[in-house]
Design a protein around this motif. Sequence first.
Motif, PDB file in Angstrom:
ATOM      1  N   PHE A  53    -120.574  -4.433  -6.107  1.00 33.32           N
ATOM      2  CA  PHE A  53    -121.575  -5.025  -5.228  1.00 33.32           C
ATOM      3  C   PHE A  53    -122.947  -4.454  -5.563  1.00 33.32           C
ATOM      4  CE2 PHE A  53    -120.091  -1.136  -3.375  1.00 33.32           C
ATOM      5  CZ  PHE A  53    -121.198  -0.554  -2.791  1.00 33.32           C
ATOM      6  N   GLN A  54    -123.980  -4.995  -4.911  1.00 30.97           N
ATOM      7  CA  GLN A  54    -125.343  -4.501  -5.053  1.00 30.97           C
ATOM      8  C   GLN A  54    -125.683  -3.644  -3.848  1.00 30.97           C
ATOM      9  OE1 GLN A  54    -127.840  -7.966  -5.610  1.00 30.97           O
ATOM     10  NE2 GLN A  54    -127.786  -7.730  -7.828  1.00 30.97           N
ATOM     11  N   ASP A  55    -126.225  -2.444  -4.118  1.00 27.63           N
ATOM     12  CA  ASP A  55    -126.592  -1.563  -3.016  1.00 27.63           C
ATOM     13  C   ASP A  55    -127.942  -1.964  -2.424  1.00 27.63           C
ATOM     14  OD1 ASP A  55    -128.446  -0.735  -4.835  1.00 27.63           O
ATOM     15  OD2 ASP A  55    -127.611   1.274  -5.122  1.00 27.63           O
ATOM     16  N   GLU A  56    -128.500  -1.106  -1.538  1.00 22.47           N
ATOM     17  CA  GLU A  56    -129.753  -1.432  -0.854  1.00 22.47           C
ATOM     18  C   GLU A  56    -130.933  -1.564  -1.820  1.00 22.47           C
ATOM     19  OE1 GLU A  56    -127.644   0.823  -0.083  1.00 22.47           O
ATOM     20  OE2 GLU A  56    -127.006   0.550   1.998  1.00 22.47           O
ATOM     21  N   GLN A  57    -130.846  -0.921  -2.961  1.00 28.76           N
ATOM     22  CA  GLN A  57    -131.904  -1.017  -3.979  1.00 28.76           C
ATOM     23  C   GLN A  57    -131.598  -2.083  -5.023  1.00 28.76           C
ATOM     24  OE1 GLN A  57    -130.640   2.178  -3.075  1.00 28.76           O
ATOM     25  NE2 GLN A  57    -132.344   2.294  -1.606  1.00 28.76           N
ATOM     26  N   ASN A  58    -130.647  -2.984  -4.692  1.00 28.29           N
ATOM     27  CA  ASN A  58    -130.255  -4.070  -5.594  1.00 28.29           C
ATOM     28  C   ASN A  58    -129.711  -3.555  -6.923  1.00 28.29           C
ATOM     29  OD1 ASN A  58    -130.921  -6.164  -3.791  1.00 28.29           O
ATOM     30  ND2 ASN A  58    -133.080  -6.082  -4.418  1.00 28.29           N
ATOM     31  N   ARG A  59    -129.088  -2.383  -6.894  1.00 26.56           N
ATOM     32  CA  ARG A  59    -128.456  -1.838  -8.090  1.00 26.56           C
ATOM     33  C   ARG A  59    -126.956  -2.108  -8.026  1.00 26.56           C
ATOM     34  NH1 ARG A  59    -130.477   4.290  -7.875  1.00 26.56           N
ATOM     35  NH2 ARG A  59    -129.569   3.971  -5.797  1.00 26.56           N
ATOM     36  N   MET A  60    -126.397  -2.537  -9.131  1.00 29.17           N
ATOM     37  CA  MET A  60    -124.968  -2.826  -9.168  1.00 29.17           C
ATOM     38  C   MET A  60    -124.155  -1.534  -9.065  1.00 29.17           C
ATOM     39  SD  MET A  60    -124.341  -5.995  -9.147  1.00 29.17           S
ATOM     40  CE  MET A  60    -122.583  -5.827  -9.474  1.00 29.17           C
TER      41      MET A  60
ATOM     42  N   GLY B  58    -118.974  -8.017  -2.119  1.00 28.23           N
ATOM     43  CA  GLY B  58    -118.897  -8.353  -3.532  1.00 28.23           C
ATOM     44  C   GLY B  58    -117.492  -8.737  -3.964  1.00 28.23           C
TER      45      GLY B  58
ATOM     46  N   ARG C 142    -122.787   3.330 -11.394  1.00 26.89           N
ATOM     47  CA  ARG C 142    -123.883   2.370 -11.364  1.00 26.89           C
ATOM     48  C   ARG C 142    -124.165   1.882 -12.777  1.00 26.89           C
ATOM     49  NH1 ARG C 142    -125.144   6.079  -7.323  1.00 26.89           N
ATOM     50  NH2 ARG C 142    -125.640   5.113  -5.303  1.00 26.89           N
ATOM     51  N   LYS C 143    -124.963   0.829 -12.845  1.00 32.50           N
ATOM     52  CA  LYS C 143    -125.278   0.268 -14.164  1.00 32.50           C
ATOM     53  C   LYS C 143    -125.979   1.283 -15.042  1.00 32.50           C
ATOM     54  CE  LYS C 143    -128.141  -3.166 -14.206  1.00 32.50           C
ATOM     55  NZ  LYS C 143    -128.694  -4.535 -14.101  1.00 32.50           N
TER      56      LYS C 143
END
Length: 274
Positions: free
Chosen positions: A151-158, A209, A230-231
């Motif tokens: 999923f994407q976290d609060e900072q839009n990071r995968m 997600g 994370r990515k």
Amino acid sequence: MSAMPKNKALLFLMVSLIVSFFTVWAAVRWVNRQVAARVTHQTVNVVVATMPVMAGEPLNARMLKTIGWPVREPLVGGFSDTGQLNSRVAIDDIAIGEPVLESHLAPQGSKAGLGALIASGKRGMSVHVTDVTGVAGFALPGTRVDVLVSFQDEQNRMVSRIILQDIRVLAVAQDMSVKDDTKAKVVNVVTLEVGPEQAETLDLAKALGALSLVLRNQSDKQYVVTAGVRKSGLLLGSPAPLPSPKPHKVFSGHVGPVPIELIRGTVRASVSPQ
């Protein structure tokens, strides 16, 4: 001359006593062997399966028969009459010739189907998976899996992380009649056995997600704590490290007010509070 007959009579008496002793000893041993053989061959009726019984399936007389079971090897939780098992529901697979035990069955009065397989205090929850995220069809009823969410976290990071571990698969695509447990079956819905809090976690993860199942060894009960990946960590070739904890200040032993430093222009002074 009279001493000879007396000696012969005494000899014959001793021989008779010896022969009698061995005769009685042999007779006692024979009787004991007969009693032991009779006890060894004593049996009681025990109900066994005449065909494979699948978990969630109700029992009937056609599936069962009674056989003689040695008394000297008691069977805990067995049944002596097939009538005692009419309409009872199996919660485990039972093989041909295997004795039917109380531990194999759902509580008295349970209805056939998936509900009978769910342990007390647990819940059954279904999730959608693809051919790949469903472990290529090898997530069969009875296997254990971990649940992974991306999923994407609060900072839009995968972010990808394991949210549930050592979860039992109850059913696959609502099909509980899998005859060959070695054959992969690709499905789109998997029902998992979870606790109430795990059900909440799983429900939220479905909204966040994509879910994936990770097949695990049946005997592996180890719970592993992970930080997720994370990515950025994936591109670096290793998970992103967790932030280091701030060092704790060591108590110096000083007790009392702490001096306050005042700076006025180029003048610096230390003032102790009252």
